[in-house]
Design a protein around this motif. Sequence first.
Motif, PDB file in Angstrom:
ATOM      1  N   ILE A 490       0.530  -1.146   0.224  1.00 36.52           N
ATOM      2  CA  ILE A 490      -0.344  -0.444  -0.088  1.00 36.52           C
ATOM      3  C   ILE A 490       0.762   1.644  -0.153  1.00 36.52           C
ATOM      4  O   ILE A 490       1.103   2.319   1.152  1.00 36.52           O
ATOM      5  CB  ILE A 490      -0.978   0.352   1.155  1.00 36.52           C
ATOM      6  N   ARG A 491       1.744   1.454  -0.782  1.00 40.80           N
ATOM      7  CA  ARG A 491       2.304   2.031  -1.207  1.00 40.80           C
ATOM      8  C   ARG A 491       2.052   3.607  -1.158  1.00 40.80           C
ATOM      9  O   ARG A 491       2.646   4.573  -0.389  1.00 40.80           O
ATOM     10  CB  ARG A 491       3.574   2.636  -2.427  1.00 40.80           C
ATOM     11  N   PRO A 492       0.702   4.685  -1.491  1.00 42.62           N
ATOM     12  CA  PRO A 492       0.620   5.671  -1.073  1.00 42.62           C
ATOM     13  C   PRO A 492       0.084   5.805   0.127  1.00 42.62           C
ATOM     14  O   PRO A 492       0.628   7.104   0.778  1.00 42.62           O
ATOM     15  CB  PRO A 492      -0.874   5.232  -2.166  1.00 42.62           C
ATOM     16  N   LEU A 493      -0.219   5.109   1.036  1.00 40.36           N
ATOM     17  CA  LEU A 493       0.091   4.919   2.348  1.00 40.36           C
ATOM     18  C   LEU A 493       1.319   5.520   3.141  1.00 40.36           C
ATOM     19  O   LEU A 493       0.512   5.248   4.672  1.00 40.36           O
ATOM     20  CB  LEU A 493      -1.593   4.658   3.273  1.00 40.36           C
ATOM     21  N   ALA A 494       1.537   4.803   3.177  1.00 41.12           N
ATOM     22  CA  ALA A 494       3.205   4.570   3.574  1.00 41.12           C
ATOM     23  C   ALA A 494       3.993   5.572   4.736  1.00 41.12           C
ATOM     24  O   ALA A 494       4.017   5.492   5.983  1.00 41.12           O
ATOM     25  CB  ALA A 494       4.465   4.191   2.689  1.00 41.12           C
ATOM     26  N   ASP A 495       3.219   6.736   4.211  1.00 40.12           N
ATOM     27  CA  ASP A 495       3.505   7.952   5.120  1.00 40.12           C
ATOM     28  C   ASP A 495       2.109   8.224   6.416  1.00 40.12           C
ATOM     29  O   ASP A 495       2.730   9.050   7.527  1.00 40.12           O
ATOM     30  CB  ASP A 495       3.761   9.323   4.263  1.00 40.12           C
ATOM     31  N   ARG A 496       1.676   6.983   6.483  1.00 40.87           N
ATOM     32  CA  ARG A 496       0.427   7.827   7.009  1.00 40.87           C
ATOM     33  C   ARG A 496       0.949   7.088   9.066  1.00 40.87           C
ATOM     34  O   ARG A 496       0.192   6.537  10.065  1.00 40.87           O
ATOM     35  CB  ARG A 496      -0.607   7.308   7.243  1.00 40.87           C
ATOM     36  N   VAL A 497       1.750   6.136   8.761  1.00 42.18           N
ATOM     37  CA  VAL A 497       2.574   5.213   9.906  1.00 42.18           C
ATOM     38  C   VAL A 497       3.486   5.566  10.395  1.00 42.18           C
ATOM     39  O   VAL A 497       4.324   6.340   9.903  1.00 42.18           O
ATOM     40  CB  VAL A 497       2.607   3.696   8.698  1.00 42.18           C
TER      41      VAL A 497
END
Length: 664
Positions: A490-497
């Motif tokens: 899920i690369r597009p949401l990687a910055d939300r972790v």
Amino acid sequence: MRDEQHSAGAPSAAEKEAQAPRSESRKKSGREPQAGRSAPRRQSDKQAQAPGQESRRQSDKQAQAPGQESRRQSGKEPQAGRSAPRRQSDKQAQAPGQESKGKSGKEPQAGRSAPRRQSDKQAQAPGQESKGQPESGGASAGRPPKPRRPEQQAPKPKIGDTRPAPPLPADGADSGASDGGSAGGGRRRRRRRGGGNRSGQKSRQPAVVEAVTFDEPVELDEKSLKGRRGRTRKGQALGRYLMCVHVSEQATQIAVLEGRRLIEFRVSRPADEIGQIHGNIYLGRVQNVLPGMETAFVDIGTPKNAVLYRGDVQYDPDEIEGGRTDGDQVKPRIEELLRPKQSILCQVTKNPIGEKGARLTQDVSLAGRFVVLVPNSTGFGISKRLPDGERKRLRSILEKVKPDGHGLIMRTAAEKVTAAEIERDVERLLRQWKDIEKLAKSSAAPALLYREPEAPLRLIREELNTDYRGVIIDDQDLYSKVSGYISSIIRPLADRVEYYDAGKQDLPLFERYYVTEQLKKALEPKVWLPSGGSLIIERTEALTVVDVNTGKNVGKSSLEETVLANNLEAADELARQLRLRDIGGIIVVDFVDMEVAANRAKVAKRFREALARDKTRTQVLDISGLGLMEMTRKRSGEGLLESLSDICSDCSGRGFRLLADLVD
């Protein structure tokens, strides 16, 4: 060899003359002394003899074999290594062979088997007395035996004793030598008991197939990434929900917040193969089939057998003969499809709850991020939550990536996903299914074939989307796993972790976001409403009852409007409490009575809209004339209260203790 034994055991002429008077008296009495025993030792043995031994010796006096007298006169001794029947007769008649062992001075081998020890206990085997003599007994027959030291005298075995067998001799002699009656050192092959590996090592079970949590990422252009990253403000992601994950030694706790309100809470204990098994695939063994209940109980390795209903059994209609006819379709009975001790491939659809075992199905499916693979099926489908335009696009992709012999279901998470990502997800699931089939052929039932990932990864795979503004984890190892999964799949949401370092923060994670305070309130039966009303939630074995009260809400204009406003608040809060407390089964809600039918319809509509945000399947009926609303919610777990508490040992969960002074 036999001549050497004769020469070693034969007494000299002087010894014969010295023993002559005593031998005459012994012959008259019909009793034969044991060689090498001193007078005090024989006197103590007479005083401590058991009654059963005295009766046997009396019978021995009457049944003394003439061959024994002839052997004494000729000086010959019996041969060693007699067979089992001869030993049995010697036990009953005080075998001369045991006396001759005392004369020859030979010691019996250590490590005798259990039957020999039992016979020694009953008959005071002379071989035990000869252990106290030196090994050169033939040359020192006239010497008094050495006294046995107290520490060497082991207690006699008793029935039910669990002491281990005596150790083998230092020279590695087989304990079966004494068992076979071979006092001359002959060996006897020991019989191996039980099956299994003869090397003593247990056969290693093949490794369980695990869900893929890391893969090579698919290359995406910047345009695709930007359209799927979601909304941001000043570099911060925006979203309706926030997921907080707290890891401790006892369990992993997951809290989902909507704004600042706690709406969902889950508890996952490490290595829980009993209570948290939803989605696991097993090779089960059918224990019994109940035709009257159309149910089969299957052993999958858990403490309680799992349940498989007739509707969840998969079969080939061409292989079934007879059965009940429903129109033109033949419905075979469950006893025609399953039989006891049959091995079947099955999947858990519901965790075991209370006294009930897990629920199974043979309609196996493997869930990925974007698609669900249905092995050995021909159907396909697309999520109904997607808009029509997106469904049309995914249908064209589905026709290209659908594997032969298997079905596919497009998930809601496939929205705006490229064809390359969907194809990669299908390939991962196909590899897992091939590994499961291979493992099933080499395993013996019951066996675990496929294990779902741990709860945080499973929840992220199922629910993480642009509606979540972030995932905060306070454990470094779990953060690495989750970050690797999201970065690769899920690369597009990687910055939300985000990693929350509790050591560098002033407050723990749950206290920082007010989770602990709200969690304690969720465990209480009474819930306060904003306007002063309240909910009383009580759970029973059959159903859950919710009572709505106006409480401190007195209203302003009329009673009907006050009651309507109170019931609307109760509908919103009740939908949240059902999700937070994970209440399932039959639920009956007692709203405050409303005389106007339109008001009852408004409350029912408001309640259904609030339940729409809950992914758990529900069914709601209209409010009756008595103000009662009946509904059902799928029960998937044990519930919040049960996962965070134990049953009281005093009242057994009833909530009160009986007065002993009045009851007894």
